[in-house]
Design an enzyme around this catalytic site. Structure first.
Site, PDB file in Angstrom:
ATOM      1  N   HIS A   1     -14.128  17.192 -18.420  1.00 46.88           N
ATOM      2  CA  HIS A   1     -12.877  17.617 -19.071  1.00 46.88           C
ATOM      3  C   HIS A   1     -11.920  18.034 -17.953  1.00 46.88           C
ATOM      4  O   HIS A   1     -12.138  19.071 -17.308  1.00 46.88           O
ATOM      5  CB  HIS A   1     -13.133  18.813 -19.993  1.00 46.88           C
ATOM      6  CG  HIS A   1     -14.004  18.494 -21.164  1.00 46.88           C
ATOM      7  ND1 HIS A   1     -13.596  17.672 -22.186  1.00 46.88           N
ATOM      8  CD2 HIS A   1     -15.265  18.883 -21.474  1.00 46.88           C
ATOM      9  CE1 HIS A   1     -14.553  17.582 -23.091  1.00 46.88           C
ATOM     10  NE2 HIS A   1     -15.588  18.298 -22.686  1.00 46.88           N
TER      11      HIS A   1
ATOM     12  N   GLU B   1     -18.053  13.406 -21.829  1.00 49.05           N
ATOM     13  CA  GLU B   1     -16.993  13.960 -22.694  1.00 49.05           C
ATOM     14  C   GLU B   1     -15.634  13.812 -22.029  1.00 49.05           C
ATOM     15  O   GLU B   1     -14.789  14.711 -22.079  1.00 49.05           O
ATOM     16  CB  GLU B   1     -17.273  15.445 -23.008  1.00 49.05           C
ATOM     17  CG  GLU B   1     -18.622  15.687 -23.647  1.00 49.05           C
ATOM     18  CD  GLU B   1     -18.877  17.158 -23.974  1.00 49.05           C
ATOM     19  OE1 GLU B   1     -17.922  17.961 -23.962  1.00 49.05           O
ATOM     20  OE2 GLU B   1     -20.049  17.498 -24.241  1.00 49.05           O
TER      21      GLU B   1
ATOM     22  N   GLU C   1     -24.936  23.054 -21.484  1.00 48.72           N
ATOM     23  CA  GLU C   1     -24.163  24.190 -20.951  1.00 48.72           C
ATOM     24  C   GLU C   1     -24.996  25.459 -20.766  1.00 48.72           C
ATOM     25  O   GLU C   1     -24.608  26.535 -21.219  1.00 48.72           O
ATOM     26  CB  GLU C   1     -22.954  24.469 -21.857  1.00 48.72           C
ATOM     27  CG  GLU C   1     -22.037  23.270 -21.971  1.00 48.72           C
ATOM     28  CD  GLU C   1     -20.882  23.469 -22.947  1.00 48.72           C
ATOM     29  OE1 GLU C   1     -20.730  24.579 -23.482  1.00 48.72           O
ATOM     30  OE2 GLU C   1     -20.135  22.501 -23.179  1.00 48.72           O
TER      31      GLU C   1
ATOM     32  N   ASP D   1     -12.070  13.545 -20.802  1.00 48.17           N
ATOM     33  CA  ASP D   1     -10.661  13.582 -21.190  1.00 48.17           C
ATOM     34  C   ASP D   1      -9.883  14.167 -20.026  1.00 48.17           C
ATOM     35  O   ASP D   1     -10.401  14.978 -19.266  1.00 48.17           O
ATOM     36  CB  ASP D   1     -10.391  14.304 -22.517  1.00 48.17           C
ATOM     37  CG  ASP D   1     -11.023  15.673 -22.664  1.00 48.17           C
ATOM     38  OD1 ASP D   1     -11.403  16.271 -21.636  1.00 48.17           O
ATOM     39  OD2 ASP D   1     -11.106  16.158 -23.805  1.00 48.17           O
TER      40      ASP D   1
ATOM     41  N   ASN E   1     -26.696  18.350 -20.061  1.00 48.51           N
ATOM     42  CA  ASN E   1     -25.250  18.094 -20.113  1.00 48.51           C
ATOM     43  C   ASN E   1     -24.475  19.373 -19.797  1.00 48.51           C
ATOM     44  O   ASN E   1     -24.811  20.451 -20.312  1.00 48.51           O
ATOM     45  CB  ASN E   1     -24.907  17.616 -21.536  1.00 48.51           C
ATOM     46  CG  ASN E   1     -23.507  17.076 -21.678  1.00 48.51           C
ATOM     47  OD1 ASN E   1     -23.086  16.224 -20.900  1.00 48.51           O
ATOM     48  ND2 ASN E   1     -22.781  17.558 -22.676  1.00 48.51           N
TER      49      ASN E   1
HETATM   50  O1  G2I Z   1     -15.073  22.199 -26.230  1.00 46.45           O
HETATM   51  C1  G2I Z   1     -15.120  20.845 -25.875  1.00 46.45           C
HETATM   52  C2  G2I Z   1     -16.534  20.346 -25.781  1.00 46.45           C
HETATM   53  C3  G2I Z   1     -17.245  21.022 -24.625  1.00 46.45           C
HETATM   54  N1  G2I Z   1     -18.595  20.491 -24.452  1.00 46.45           N
HETATM   55  C4  G2I Z   1     -19.426  20.502 -25.639  1.00 46.45           C
HETATM   56  C5  G2I Z   1     -18.716  19.887 -26.831  1.00 46.45           C
HETATM   57  O2  G2I Z   1     -19.511  19.980 -27.980  1.00 46.45           O
HETATM   58  C6  G2I Z   1     -17.382  20.520 -27.047  1.00 46.45           C
HETATM   59  O3  G2I Z   1     -16.797  19.891 -28.193  1.00 46.45           O
HETATM   60  C7  G2I Z   1     -15.974  20.716 -28.986  1.00 46.45           C
HETATM   61  C8  G2I Z   1     -15.408  19.876 -30.124  1.00 46.45           C
HETATM   62  O4  G2I Z   1     -14.631  18.847 -29.581  1.00 46.45           O
HETATM   63  C9  G2I Z   1     -14.552  20.753 -31.033  1.00 46.45           C
HETATM   64  O5  G2I Z   1     -14.186  20.005 -32.205  1.00 46.45           O
HETATM   65  O6  G2I Z   1     -16.698  21.790 -29.489  1.00 46.45           O
HETATM   66  C10 G2I Z   1     -15.879  22.689 -30.204  1.00 46.45           C
HETATM   67  C11 G2I Z   1     -16.676  23.919 -30.597  1.00 46.45           C
HETATM   68  O7  G2I Z   1     -17.272  24.484 -29.490  1.00 46.45           O
HETATM   69  C12 G2I Z   1     -15.322  21.993 -31.449  1.00 46.45           C
HETATM   70  O8  G2I Z   1     -14.424  22.828 -32.107  1.00 46.45           O
HETATM   71  C13 G2I Z   1     -14.811  23.241 -33.386  1.00 46.45           C
HETATM   72  C14 G2I Z   1     -13.888  24.358 -33.814  1.00 46.45           C
HETATM   73  O9  G2I Z   1     -14.006  25.417 -32.883  1.00 46.45           O
HETATM   74  C15 G2I Z   1     -14.270  24.820 -35.177  1.00 46.45           C
HETATM   75  O10 G2I Z   1     -13.351  25.790 -35.612  1.00 46.45           O
HETATM   76  C16 G2I Z   1     -14.330  23.643 -36.142  1.00 46.45           C
HETATM   77  O11 G2I Z   1     -14.827  24.075 -37.388  1.00 46.45           O
HETATM   78  O12 G2I Z   1     -14.737  22.176 -34.304  1.00 46.45           O
HETATM   79  C17 G2I Z   1     -15.222  22.561 -35.581  1.00 46.45           C
HETATM   80  C18 G2I Z   1     -15.303  21.338 -36.477  1.00 46.45           C
HETATM   81  O13 G2I Z   1     -14.046  20.725 -36.584  1.00 46.45           O
END
Ligand code: G2I
Length: 458
Positions: free
Chosen positions: A241, A270, A162, A272, A205
């Site tokens: 997404h 990724e 990103e 969905d 990515n």
């Molecule tokens: O945002 C969707 C994805 C976009 N592309 C990069 C990916 O790495 C990203 O994944 C998401 C995760 O699916 C989430 O699970 O990235 C988020 C953070 O940017 C993740 O969220 C975080 C929460 O914001 C936190 O509060 C939490 O502590 O997940 C953390 C672990 O559960």
């Protein structure tokens, strides 16, 4: 040749067989093994992998792990390999959670995608506080340490994630790396990565790059430049997404193809798609078909196993619902991959619609209990319209085992603990009419009741 056995006799036989097996302590129900065809197997037959994002803290949940293990052949740690997770303090690395996922994957013969080495988000504060010289050293050290730890275990790494802005500028996104090291940080990250693990595919990515637009044009220009100058890049990841604000682009396949034509692999990293039912299924079909149409599209990863743990859980964007039931989108993906949907027939989740919908309810009652076991009964009742078939998910605690089932046909999603029950002879119900199926469970010390999910009818 074989004499046709009347339905009533078949049912009796099924109960008897199950009863004998149960009495003998054999827990698998003859003739009810999981239907041929899983996402991973079907994709493999097409020369692709089919993966999912995985969170380490859910691996202990039996239906989560069993769905993962049964269906997918590649995993991406959802958060556990990110900078804040592995290097919260400078040069002090913690791999516990990520290792848990990698070990799980390896023990099940799944491949692992690495996500992600250099990203502006989930970056600990200390990184942003460094001056340029220190930051360059820290970035290269981070790549080196993480990739060394997982050397030989990762099929593809998101080296940089990103790095471009949304919108029409095609400009780079502001980040400590961009702001202090300039455009060259991406090239430097890829060069460092190649020296550490030459066997891993090195990917760039991003999101909103799935169709042709200013952002994907900018990534394309960078990738083309890297290929021309010999900067070691192997693949581009398209996060994919999607929702109503960001639908599957009509030029998705063409966009993937133009990157492939640069001599790069492309991966759906990724995936969905928010929605439900046949509309969601049709969107998933178009994504799978786009990947299959591009020879260098080497695999797809959905961003989570179950809707309930999705980062967009309210949008129900994944292939399994919160009770781990296969959604119409699942059937559509499997079919698009050339696999065989479970149950061998149309369960109403096909990508061609089908049209007939109805509703039903499922109500659980414990009908008998004894030391070591119990019988349960689920009453299925049609709503205000008649229905022609129904489906009810039943999950018993992982230590329990279902040893017999009658008046219904189970498809096993995990051992003998997670099943989807469909009718045998009793699918057609007039409005308001009901039928029931029953089962025997060996408690193995845990007497908790099963979870009976929502009834789905058509
Ligand atoms: O945002 C969707 C994805 C976009 N592309 C990069 C990916 O790495 C990203 O994944 C998401 C995760 O699916 C989430 O699970 O990235 C988020 C953070 O940017 C993740 O969220 C975080 C929460 O914001 C936190 O509060 C939490 O502590 O997940 C953390 C672990 O559960």
């Amino acid at each position: 040749m074989a004499k046709k056995i009347p339905a009533r006799a078949r049912r009796a036989l099924s109960v008897l067989t199950a009863g004998v097996l149960a009495a003998a302590g054999v827990v698998s129900l003859a003739g009810t093994a999981e239907a041929a065809g899983t996402l991973g197997d079907a994709a493999a037959a097409k020369g692709r992998y089919f993966g999912t994002a995985v969170a380490a803290n859910h691996l202990g949940e039996a239906p989560y792990a069993s769905t993962l293990d049964a269906q997918f052949d590649s995993v991406t740690p959802e958060n556990e390999m990110k900078w804040d997770a592995v290097e919260g303090s400078r040069n002090s690395f913690t791999f516990t959670a990520a290792d848990q996922i990698v070990s799980h994957a390896q023990s099940k013969g799944m491949k692992v995608r690495g996500h992600t080495l250099v990203w502006h988000s989930q970056l600990p504060g200390w990184v942003g506080g460094l001056g340029a010289t220190d930051l360059r050293a820290a970035m290269n050290n981070h790549i080196t340490q993480v990739m060394t730890h997982y050397k030989g275990k990762i099929h593809s790494w998101d080296v940089v994630n990103e790095a471009f802005q949304d919108g029409n500028s095609g400009a780079r996104r502001s980040s400590p790396f961009q702001d202090k090291l300039g455009d060259g940080f991406i090239e430097e990250a890829f060069r460092t990565a190649r020296t550490v693990d030459p066997t891993a595919k090195l990917c760039y990515n991003d999101y909103n790059t799935d169709g042709r637009n200013a952002k994907s044009d900018a990534v394309y220009a960078m990738a083309k430049d890297f290929k021309q100058r010999g900067v070691p890049i192997d693949c581009v990841g398209f996060q994919s997404h999607f929702n109503s604000n960001s639908p599957v682009p009509s030029d998705y396949r063409a966009n993937l193809q133009r990157f492939a034509d640069l001599g790069l692999d492309v991966q759906i990293t990724e995936l969905d798609i928010e929605g439900s039912g046949s509309a969601q299924a049709a969107n998933y079909t178009s994504v799978v078909n786009a990947c299959l149409a591009v020879t260098r599209c080497t695999g797809l990863t959905v961003w989570g196993v179950t809707d309930k743990y999705s980062w967009r859980s309210s949008g129900t964007p994944l292939l399994f619902d919160g009770d781990y039931n296969k959604k119409p989108a699942y059937d559509a993906v499997l079919a698009a991959l050339g696999g065989t949907p479970d149950g061998g027939g149309d369960d109403g989740g096909g990508d061609n619609g089908g049209g007939n919908t109805g509703s039903c309810t499922a109500t659980y009652t414990q009908t008998a209990t004894w030391n070591g076991g119990y019988n349960g009964e689920v009453t299925v009742k049609a709503g205000s319209s008649g229905i022609t078939t129904w489906s009810v998910p039943v999950t018993v605690p992982s230590s329990q085992q279902v040893s017999a089932l009658w008046n219904g046909a189970p498809t096993w999603n995990a051992g003998n603990t997670v099943m989807t029950v469909k009718p045998t002879y009793n699918g057609t119900l007039a409005a308001g009419a009901s039928t029931s199926f029953g089962f025997t469970v060996m408690t193995n010390g845990n007497t908790s009741a099963p979870a009976v999910g929502a009834c789905t009818a058509s």
